[in-house]
Design a protein around this motif. Structure first.
Motif, PDB file in Angstrom:
ATOM      1  N   UNK A 111     -38.732  19.569  61.205  1.00  0.00           N
ATOM      2  CA  UNK A 111     -37.855  20.751  61.203  1.00  0.00           C
ATOM      3  C   UNK A 111     -38.418  21.916  60.399  1.00  0.00           C
ATOM      4  N   UNK A 112     -39.602  21.771  59.834  1.00  0.00           N
ATOM      5  CA  UNK A 112     -40.202  22.843  59.059  1.00  0.00           C
ATOM      6  C   UNK A 112     -39.784  22.829  57.600  1.00  0.00           C
ATOM      7  N   UNK A 113     -38.798  22.033  57.273  1.00  0.00           N
ATOM      8  CA  UNK A 113     -38.379  21.872  55.873  1.00  0.00           C
ATOM      9  C   UNK A 113     -38.814  20.480  55.442  1.00  0.00           C
ATOM     10  N   UNK A 114     -37.868  19.665  54.993  1.00  0.00           N
ATOM     11  CA  UNK A 114     -38.194  18.307  54.541  1.00  0.00           C
ATOM     12  C   UNK A 114     -37.880  17.222  55.563  1.00  0.00           C
ATOM     13  N   UNK A 115     -37.107  17.538  56.589  1.00  0.00           N
ATOM     14  CA  UNK A 115     -36.666  16.514  57.542  1.00  0.00           C
ATOM     15  C   UNK A 115     -37.652  16.349  58.693  1.00  0.00           C
TER      16      UNK A 115
ATOM     17  N   UNK B 111     -32.251  21.447  72.240  1.00  0.00           N
ATOM     18  CA  UNK B 111     -33.156  20.464  72.839  1.00  0.00           C
ATOM     19  C   UNK B 111     -32.702  19.073  72.432  1.00  0.00           C
ATOM     20  N   UNK B 112     -32.538  18.206  73.426  1.00  0.00           N
ATOM     21  CA  UNK B 112     -32.059  16.842  73.201  1.00  0.00           C
ATOM     22  C   UNK B 112     -33.009  15.836  73.820  1.00  0.00           C
TER      23      UNK B 112
ATOM     24  N   UNK C  22     -33.421  20.486  68.316  1.00  0.00           N
ATOM     25  CA  UNK C  22     -33.249  21.920  68.081  1.00  0.00           C
ATOM     26  C   UNK C  22     -31.828  22.302  68.397  1.00  0.00           C
ATOM     27  N   UNK C  23     -31.172  23.164  67.677  1.00  0.00           N
ATOM     28  CA  UNK C  23     -31.660  24.013  66.594  1.00  0.00           C
ATOM     29  C   UNK C  23     -31.781  23.287  65.258  1.00  0.00           C
ATOM     30  N   UNK C  24     -31.127  22.141  65.119  1.00  0.00           N
ATOM     31  CA  UNK C  24     -31.273  21.340  63.906  1.00  0.00           C
ATOM     32  C   UNK C  24     -31.281  19.876  64.302  1.00  0.00           C
TER      33      UNK C  24
END
Length: 118
Positions: free
Chosen positions: A38-42, A86-87, A106-108
């Motif tokens: 996700x671009x962070x930590x996840x 997106x799934x 996406x989005x999270x």
């Protein structure tokens, strides 16, 4: 019990829908891995074995495993993607139960899972 084939999209279909190319797991052509960050930590790692009809999902935060799911009896994998969401969806079926694993990339990142007795 009747054997059901595990139907999956091609690597190209996954790449076109998600922008992520599945990789092989340890050189095994039948086991594919999709890694989503996700671009962070996840991050989520999804692996699936077509002949074995199995799916494994690991959700990690800063390299620590938060969720580790393993399911057998997969019959269908689908990708749903549009401009907003997106799934990755997996359907499971046995003689006694049916279920679905929905992974939103996406989005999270999020996970939904159901398993119902027949």
């Amino acid at each position: 019990m009747v054997y059901e084939e595990f139907v999956t999209p091609s690597d190209l279909e996954i790449l076109e829908a998600l922008g992520i190319e599945p990789e092989s797991l340890d050189g095994e052509s039948s086991t594919r891995v999709i890694k989503v960050d996700d671009g962070a930590d996840d991050s989520i790692i999804v692996s699936y074995d077509v002949p074995g009809r199995s799916v494994r999902l690991q959700w990690m935060k800063a390299q620590k495993v938060l969720v580790d799911l393993f399911r057998e009896a997969a019959v269908l994998m689908r990708i749903q993607a549009d401009a907003d969401t997106s799934l990755i969806l997996f359907d499971f079926r046995t003689q006694d139960s049916s279920g679905r694993l929905t992974i939103q990339v996406r989005p999270e990142l999020s996970i939904r899972e159901s398993d119902l007795m027949r």
